[in-house]
Design a protein around this motif. Structure first.
Motif, PDB file in Angstrom:
ATOM      1  N   SER A   2      -3.084 -28.248  -4.560  1.00  0.00           N
ATOM      2  CA  SER A   2      -2.176 -28.984  -5.437  1.00  0.00           C
ATOM      3  C   SER A   2      -2.792 -29.177  -6.816  1.00  0.00           C
ATOM      4  O   SER A   2      -2.328 -29.991  -7.599  1.00  0.00           O
ATOM      5  CB  SER A   2      -1.838 -30.347  -4.815  1.00  0.00           C
ATOM      6  OG  SER A   2      -1.204 -30.182  -3.579  1.00  0.00           O
TER       7      SER A   2
ATOM      8  N   GLU B  37       3.227 -28.291  -7.194  1.00  0.00           N
ATOM      9  CA  GLU B  37       3.769 -29.636  -6.976  1.00  0.00           C
ATOM     10  C   GLU B  37       3.345 -30.224  -5.642  1.00  0.00           C
ATOM     11  O   GLU B  37       3.432 -31.429  -5.424  1.00  0.00           O
ATOM     12  CB  GLU B  37       5.303 -29.596  -7.041  1.00  0.00           C
ATOM     13  CG  GLU B  37       5.866 -29.155  -8.383  1.00  0.00           C
ATOM     14  CD  GLU B  37       5.942 -27.641  -8.516  1.00  0.00           C
ATOM     15  OE1 GLU B  37       5.536 -26.928  -7.565  1.00  0.00           O
ATOM     16  OE2 GLU B  37       6.395 -27.168  -9.583  1.00  0.00           O
ATOM     17  N   GLY B  38       2.904 -29.378  -4.693  1.00  0.00           N
ATOM     18  CA  GLY B  38       2.520 -29.867  -3.371  1.00  0.00           C
ATOM     19  C   GLY B  38       2.861 -28.853  -2.294  1.00  0.00           C
ATOM     20  O   GLY B  38       3.686 -27.963  -2.499  1.00  0.00           O
TER      21      GLY B  38
ATOM     22  N   HIS C 261       2.042 -39.131  -3.187  1.00  0.00           N
ATOM     23  CA  HIS C 261       3.018 -38.116  -2.809  1.00  0.00           C
ATOM     24  C   HIS C 261       3.895 -38.646  -1.679  1.00  0.00           C
ATOM     25  O   HIS C 261       3.481 -39.523  -0.923  1.00  0.00           O
ATOM     26  CB  HIS C 261       2.323 -36.840  -2.331  1.00  0.00           C
ATOM     27  CG  HIS C 261       1.721 -36.019  -3.429  1.00  0.00           C
ATOM     28  ND1 HIS C 261       1.340 -34.712  -3.264  1.00  0.00           N
ATOM     29  CD2 HIS C 261       1.442 -36.321  -4.723  1.00  0.00           C
ATOM     30  CE1 HIS C 261       0.845 -34.246  -4.389  1.00  0.00           C
ATOM     31  NE2 HIS C 261       0.883 -35.203  -5.286  1.00  0.00           N
TER      32      HIS C 261
ATOM     33  N   THR D 142       6.336 -31.676   0.701  1.00  0.00           N
ATOM     34  CA  THR D 142       5.589 -32.777   0.112  1.00  0.00           C
ATOM     35  C   THR D 142       5.392 -32.564  -1.381  1.00  0.00           C
ATOM     36  O   THR D 142       5.373 -31.427  -1.874  1.00  0.00           O
ATOM     37  CB  THR D 142       4.215 -32.951   0.790  1.00  0.00           C
ATOM     38  OG1 THR D 142       3.357 -31.868   0.416  1.00  0.00           O
ATOM     39  CG2 THR D 142       4.350 -32.986   2.302  1.00  0.00           C
ATOM     40  N   GLY D 143       5.246 -33.662  -2.083  1.00  0.00           N
ATOM     41  CA  GLY D 143       5.023 -33.601  -3.517  1.00  0.00           C
ATOM     42  C   GLY D 143       5.055 -34.989  -4.107  1.00  0.00           C
ATOM     43  O   GLY D 143       5.217 -35.987  -3.398  1.00  0.00           O
ATOM     44  N   LYS D 144       4.908 -35.084  -5.424  1.00  0.00           N
ATOM     45  CA  LYS D 144       4.957 -36.376  -6.088  1.00  0.00           C
ATOM     46  C   LYS D 144       6.305 -37.045  -5.842  1.00  0.00           C
ATOM     47  O   LYS D 144       7.334 -36.373  -5.746  1.00  0.00           O
ATOM     48  CB  LYS D 144       4.700 -36.213  -7.584  1.00  0.00           C
ATOM     49  CG  LYS D 144       3.284 -35.753  -7.917  1.00  0.00           C
ATOM     50  CD  LYS D 144       3.070 -35.618  -9.415  1.00  0.00           C
ATOM     51  CE  LYS D 144       1.639 -35.169  -9.714  1.00  0.00           C
ATOM     52  NZ  LYS D 144       1.412 -34.991 -11.170  1.00  0.00           N
ATOM     53  N   LYS D 145       6.263 -38.370  -5.733  1.00  0.00           N
ATOM     54  CA  LYS D 145       7.481 -39.122  -5.438  1.00  0.00           C
ATOM     55  C   LYS D 145       8.602 -38.783  -6.425  1.00  0.00           C
ATOM     56  O   LYS D 145       9.775 -38.673  -6.039  1.00  0.00           O
ATOM     57  CB  LYS D 145       7.180 -40.621  -5.477  1.00  0.00           C
ATOM     58  CG  LYS D 145       8.343 -41.512  -5.056  1.00  0.00           C
ATOM     59  CD  LYS D 145       7.926 -42.970  -5.088  1.00  0.00           C
ATOM     60  CE  LYS D 145       9.061 -43.874  -4.630  1.00  0.00           C
ATOM     61  NZ  LYS D 145       9.410 -43.658  -3.216  1.00  0.00           N
TER      62      LYS D 145
ATOM     63  N   HIS E 192      -2.698 -36.406   6.148  1.00  0.00           N
ATOM     64  CA  HIS E 192      -1.622 -35.667   5.491  1.00  0.00           C
ATOM     65  C   HIS E 192      -1.060 -34.655   6.492  1.00  0.00           C
ATOM     66  O   HIS E 192      -1.816 -34.029   7.236  1.00  0.00           O
ATOM     67  CB  HIS E 192      -2.182 -34.947   4.256  1.00  0.00           C
ATOM     68  CG  HIS E 192      -1.151 -34.414   3.323  1.00  0.00           C
ATOM     69  ND1 HIS E 192      -0.342 -33.345   3.637  1.00  0.00           N
ATOM     70  CD2 HIS E 192      -0.788 -34.807   2.067  1.00  0.00           C
ATOM     71  CE1 HIS E 192       0.452 -33.080   2.618  1.00  0.00           C
ATOM     72  NE2 HIS E 192       0.208 -33.959   1.651  1.00  0.00           N
TER      73      HIS E 192
ATOM     74  N   TYR F 286      -1.925 -40.944  -1.671  1.00  0.00           N
ATOM     75  CA  TYR F 286      -1.879 -39.674  -2.394  1.00  0.00           C
ATOM     76  C   TYR F 286      -0.948 -39.736  -3.597  1.00  0.00           C
ATOM     77  O   TYR F 286      -1.015 -38.887  -4.489  1.00  0.00           O
ATOM     78  CB  TYR F 286      -1.407 -38.552  -1.459  1.00  0.00           C
ATOM     79  CG  TYR F 286      -2.478 -38.034  -0.532  1.00  0.00           C
ATOM     80  CD1 TYR F 286      -3.542 -37.286  -1.016  1.00  0.00           C
ATOM     81  CD2 TYR F 286      -2.418 -38.279   0.835  1.00  0.00           C
ATOM     82  CE1 TYR F 286      -4.532 -36.801  -0.170  1.00  0.00           C
ATOM     83  CE2 TYR F 286      -3.387 -37.800   1.696  1.00  0.00           C
ATOM     84  CZ  TYR F 286      -4.441 -37.056   1.187  1.00  0.00           C
ATOM     85  OH  TYR F 286      -5.407 -36.586   2.035  1.00  0.00           O
TER      86      TYR F 286
END
Length: 388
Positions: A353, A208-209, A184, A226-229, A293, A182
């Motif tokens: 998202s 963002e998640g 994420h 959760t979200g982008k790294k 997820h 993902y």
């Protein structure tokens, strides 16, 4: 190398593997469980598990729910919302004649009770500190090679069950996995809040998640953010006060201010499943078979349903245990539940998202409509509770 034979060998002594061995033992069917950790090592693990109402039924069937219930926090209401919009939906257990929509329980508490139950059955042989190195099979049996305390052993078995969460999956011959990253990460921790949780779980979707806040204990919540790294990773370096401020800005005021936060951990998120292949005398269950997820808390519960259905197939087998006919029937029986779980969680992540212009308004409207369309809500609750 020391070689012996066993009828059923379960590789992985986590909750899914232990539940399978106990379901079999309740029907006077023995098994050998290989666990890489020392027995009881997971009993202090404080990570939170979200249990569905259907999972409670499985644990009741084993006779262990009474021991677990004192450590579990019921989810009576699920509140779903989107940041920046008025749209929201609420699911309540009493609307569906259930005591609860689910429960939150620590991984360690579940392992403690299951380990104690295992010791009651002499027909279950647990071999701890056993590292499975290779699994092969032919038309007659599966062969599992493992190492323990400097020695190498081989178990020959009618049925090898891989339930190790995927750690040694690549070592198993003929298995191929389809994986989509993902991009994420998930941050997990525990927080306390100013207001009581009143047994309400929150699913909050932001551009963002998604994030989930699950009641855990008297006043605490387990958090999955959760979200982008690039968004999630820096949260590990914040002070507790800075972290709580940022989280409050994303979540809002529904439980007042957030007061404390415990240790934070992150891990990458992916959607993963085995490609269907014919593997005589070898079957894969739980996270080793599919990884979802965590947005809807489905992965662990799908894994326990794998164990329950496989146990039923073994107990009622009219053909060779581990043979092609029995395993084909098992895989066919699990295909719909697994596929729907993967599609459902993936749909939620993608739809909530997505920050395309105008999409947020559509999502808000959709949440509002969902809240008043009772047949859809009933279907969702059955899916979340029982996989149906």
């Amino acid at each position: 190398m020391i070689s012996t034979s066993e009828n059923i060998v379960i590789v992985g002594g986590g909750p899914v593997g232990m539940v399978l061995s106990l379901l079999l033992a309740k029907n006077n069917i023995g098994s050998t469980v290989l666990e890489v950790r020392k027995q009881g090592a997971a009993n202090q693990d404080t990570r939170a598990l979200a249990l569905s109402y259907g999972t409670r039924r499985i644990l009741e069937k084993l006779g262990v729910w009474q021991s677990l219930s004192a450590h579990a926090t019921a989810i009576n209401t699920i509140h779903v919302s989107q940041k920046g919009s008025l749209g929201r939906s609420v699911l309540q257990a009493f609307d569906y004649q259930q005591e609860a929509l689910g429960y939150v329980l620590s991984y360690g508490a579940l392992c403690t009770v299951l380990n104690a139950e295992l010791e009651r059955f002499p027909i279950i042989q647990l071999i701890d500190e056993a590292q499975a190195d290779a699994i092969t099979y032919d038309a007659n049996q599966a062969m599992i090679r493992y190492s323990r305390q400097g020695e190498v052993f081989q178990l020959n078995t009618q049925l090898a069950v891989l339930a190790d969460g995927g750690r040694s999956l690549e070592e198993a011959a003929g298995l191929k996995r389809e994986t989509r990253e993902y991009g994420h990460d998930a941050l997990i921790t525990k927080v306390s809040a100013e207001l009581p949780h009143n047994n309400i779980a929150y699913e909050r979707f932001a551009a963002e998640g998604p994030m989930a806040l699950l009641p855990n204990g008297e006043r605490d919540f387990s958090l999955v953010w959760t979200g982008k790294k690039a968004l999630i990773s820096p949260l590990l370096d914040l002070s507790d006060a800075e972290f709580l401020t940022q989280f409050h800005a994303q979540f809002g005021d529904r439980v007042g201010r957030f007061l404390t936060v415990e240790k934070r951990m992150t891990f990458p998120l992916k959607l993963s499943q085995l490609l269907e292949v014919n593997t005589p005398h070898l079957v894969v269950i739980g996270n080793a078979a599919q990884t979802m997820h965590p947005v809807a808390g489905q992965g662990f519960n799908v894994g326990l349903r794998d164990a329950e259905v496989l146990a039923q197939q073994i107990v009622h087998a009219t053909t060779e245990i581990g043979g092609e006919e029995m395993l084909s029937a098992y895989r066919a029986s699990r295909k719909t539940d697994t596929k729907n779980g993967l599609l459902f969680t993936d749909f939620l992540v993608n739809i909530f998202s997505n920050d395309i212009l105008g999409f947020a308004k559509l999502r808000s409207t959709g949440l509002g409509l969902f809240d008043i369309v009772k047949p859809i809500k009933r279907h969702l609750v059955r899916k979340m509770s029982f996989g149906k």
